[in-house]
Each structure stands twice: as C-alpha cells, then as structure tokens.
Design an enzyme around this catalytic site. Structure first.
Site, PDB file in Angstrom:
ATOM      1  N   HIS A 190      -0.613  -8.557   0.933  1.00 40.64           N
ATOM      2  CA  HIS A 190      -1.344  -7.719  -0.035  1.00 40.64           C
ATOM      3  C   HIS A 190      -1.254  -8.491  -1.339  1.00 40.64           C
ATOM      4  CE1 HIS A 190      -2.260  -3.432  -1.692  1.00 40.64           C
ATOM      5  NE2 HIS A 190      -2.315  -4.270  -2.718  1.00 40.64           N
ATOM      6  N   HIS A 209      -6.312  -2.532  -1.127  1.00 40.17           N
ATOM      7  CA  HIS A 209      -5.730  -3.569  -0.273  1.00 40.17           C
ATOM      8  C   HIS A 209      -6.662  -4.774  -0.165  1.00 40.17           C
ATOM      9  CE1 HIS A 209      -3.123  -5.259   2.872  1.00 40.17           C
ATOM     10  NE2 HIS A 209      -4.268  -5.765   3.304  1.00 40.17           N
ATOM     11  N   HIS A 224       3.038 -12.765  -9.148  1.00 41.69           N
ATOM     12  CA  HIS A 224       4.425 -12.793  -9.595  1.00 41.69           C
ATOM     13  C   HIS A 224       4.474 -13.098 -11.088  1.00 41.69           C
ATOM     14  CE1 HIS A 224       6.513 -13.258  -5.549  1.00 41.69           C
ATOM     15  NE2 HIS A 224       5.303 -13.656  -5.210  1.00 41.69           N
ATOM     16  N   GLY A 282       3.581 -19.886   1.021  1.00 45.00           N
ATOM     17  CA  GLY A 282       4.808 -19.094   1.076  1.00 45.00           C
ATOM     18  C   GLY A 282       4.586 -17.606   0.934  1.00 45.00           C
ATOM     19  N   HIS A 336      -0.666 -10.216  -4.630  1.00 42.70           N
ATOM     20  CA  HIS A 336       0.288  -9.887  -5.700  1.00 42.70           C
ATOM     21  C   HIS A 336       0.466 -11.086  -6.611  1.00 42.70           C
ATOM     22  CE1 HIS A 336       2.461 -11.154  -2.069  1.00 42.70           C
ATOM     23  NE2 HIS A 336       3.341 -11.734  -2.861  1.00 42.70           N
ATOM     24  N   CYS A 339       0.849  -1.204   0.000  1.00 45.02           N
ATOM     25  CA  CYS A 339       0.000   0.000   0.000  1.00 45.02           C
ATOM     26  C   CYS A 339       0.883   1.252   0.000  1.00 45.02           C
ATOM     27  CB  CYS A 339      -0.936   0.007   1.206  1.00 45.02           C
ATOM     28  SG  CYS A 339      -2.404  -1.034   1.004  1.00 45.02           S
TER      29      CYS A 339
HETATM   30  P1  5GP Z   1       5.426 -13.495  -1.482  1.00 42.38           P
HETATM   31  O1  5GP Z   1       6.400 -14.412  -0.823  1.00 42.38           O
HETATM   32  O2  5GP Z   1       4.595 -12.752  -0.456  1.00 42.38           O
HETATM   33  O3  5GP Z   1       4.617 -14.140  -2.548  1.00 42.38           O
HETATM   34  O4  5GP Z   1       6.288 -12.440  -2.266  1.00 42.38           O
HETATM   35  C1  5GP Z   1       6.588 -11.172  -1.798  1.00 42.38           C
HETATM   36  C2  5GP Z   1       7.625 -10.612  -2.737  1.00 42.38           C
HETATM   37  O5  5GP Z   1       7.706  -9.208  -2.506  1.00 42.38           O
HETATM   38  C3  5GP Z   1       9.021 -11.174  -2.527  1.00 42.38           C
HETATM   39  O6  5GP Z   1       9.466 -11.748  -3.756  1.00 42.38           O
HETATM   40  C4  5GP Z   1       9.856  -9.968  -2.119  1.00 42.38           C
HETATM   41  O7  5GP Z   1      11.132  -9.979  -2.689  1.00 42.38           O
HETATM   42  C5  5GP Z   1       9.032  -8.799  -2.626  1.00 42.38           C
HETATM   43  N1  5GP Z   1       9.130  -7.599  -1.825  1.00 42.38           N
HETATM   44  C6  5GP Z   1       8.990  -7.498  -0.478  1.00 42.38           C
HETATM   45  N2  5GP Z   1       9.111  -6.221  -0.067  1.00 42.38           N
HETATM   46  C7  5GP Z   1       9.319  -5.484  -1.200  1.00 42.38           C
HETATM   47  C8  5GP Z   1       9.512  -4.094  -1.433  1.00 42.38           C
HETATM   48  O8  5GP Z   1       9.516  -3.261  -0.513  1.00 42.38           O
HETATM   49  N3  5GP Z   1       9.695  -3.699  -2.721  1.00 42.38           N
HETATM   50  C9  5GP Z   1       9.676  -4.581  -3.762  1.00 42.38           C
HETATM   51  N4  5GP Z   1       9.886  -4.099  -4.983  1.00 42.38           N
HETATM   52  N5  5GP Z   1       9.497  -5.914  -3.584  1.00 42.38           N
HETATM   53  C10 5GP Z   1       9.324  -6.361  -2.317  1.00 42.38           C
HETATM   54 ZN    ZN Z   2      -1.799  -3.261   1.302  1.00 48.56          ZN
END
Ligand code: 5GP
Ligand code: ZN
Length: 121
Positions: free
Chosen positions: A96, A44, A100, A91, A98, A5
């Site tokens: 929030h 969010h 990939h 994992g 997202h 956010c």
């Molecule tokens: P998750 O494990 O939740 O699916 O993936 C979170 C992803 O967010 C991770 O790949 C991590 O590297 C990325 N990430 C976490 N914090 C930040 C940030 O502040 N900026 C950016 N650009 N990526 C982030």
């Molecule tokens: Zn958020």
C-alpha cells in the site's frame, strides 16, 4: 484488506500524527531513526508504479504534508529523508503506497553488498 487499509479504517491502532479526507500519517512501528513517519493515501494504491495521471494531486498531497509534519517535528533545520520504496528490489514490504519521512539523525544510503561488485549502470 491490507494492513494499512486497516489502519485507515481504525481496525488496527496506529499513532496518527496527521489526517485529512485523502491521506493519513502515522508513526512507523519499527522506527529506523528518531522520527520515522509513514504517509499514505486512504485509497488503496499498491505502489508508485500504480500511480496514474488522476493521482497527481493525491501524490502531491503526501509530499506537501510530509514537509508540514517535518516542520511540526522540528527536523527541517537539519534536514531529513523522504522515501518511496517500490517493489522487491526497492525493499517494499507493505503493498500500500507509503512515503517514509525519516529524520532526527544523520542518515546514510546503502545498497545490498552483493550488488556492490556489479558494474554501475
Ligand atoms: P516498506 O518496507 O514497505 O517501505 O515499509 C513498510 C514500513 O511499515 C516498515 O518500516 C514497517 O516498520 C512499517 N509497518 C509495517 N506494519 C506496520 C503496522 O502495522 N503499523 C505501523 N505503524 N507500521 C508498520
Ligand atoms: Zn491498502
């Protein structure tokens, strides 16, 4: 407020590759492949588990934009991976939603080694 956010509000810097009124896409700060981009709704929503019928169009926008960004980054001919992690076992670390977008190299799948001995279900 969650870290993503803050990125939406430009309070935390990010390398933004796409943005419209509903979603924003930026480079993952710890890339696991040559191209690693995260697409998020500006609103969010914690995870896929929290998506409801009224979010169908928003969720669709994330996927359509991912395809467009993949073409922009020229990773479509070889292929790539789209991944939603959900909750602890999925994992998910950032709460929030997202998507990939991971590509630019051949990718593989894995599960935790401790789970390997468990019976398939
Ligand atoms: P998750 O494990 O939740 O699916 O993936 C979170 C992803 O967010 C991770 O790949 C991590 O590297 C990325 N990430 C976490 N914090 C930040 C940030 O502040 N900026 C950016 N650009 N990526 C982030
Ligand atoms: Zn958020």
């Amino acid at each position: 407020m969650c870290i993503f956010c803050k990125i939406v509000k430009k309070e935390v810097p990010a390398s933004v590759v796409y943005e419209d009124s509903d979603i924003i896409a930026f480079k993952d700060v710890h890339p696991i492949a040559p191209v690693h981009i995260l697409l998020i709704p500006k609103k969010h929503i914690e995870s896929v588990d929290d998506l409801r019928d009224e979010d169908v169009s928003l969720a669709g926008k994330l996927v359509v934009a991912a395809g467009k960004i993949a073409r922009d980054f020229d990773i479509s001919p070889k292929g790539y991976k789209l991944l939603f992690r959900v909750g602890e076992w999925g994992g998910q670390e950032v709460p929030h939603l997202h998507l990939h977008l991971i590509g630019g190299a051949k990718l593989y799948e894995a599960i935790h080694p401790e789970e390997m001995s468990k019976e398939a279900r």
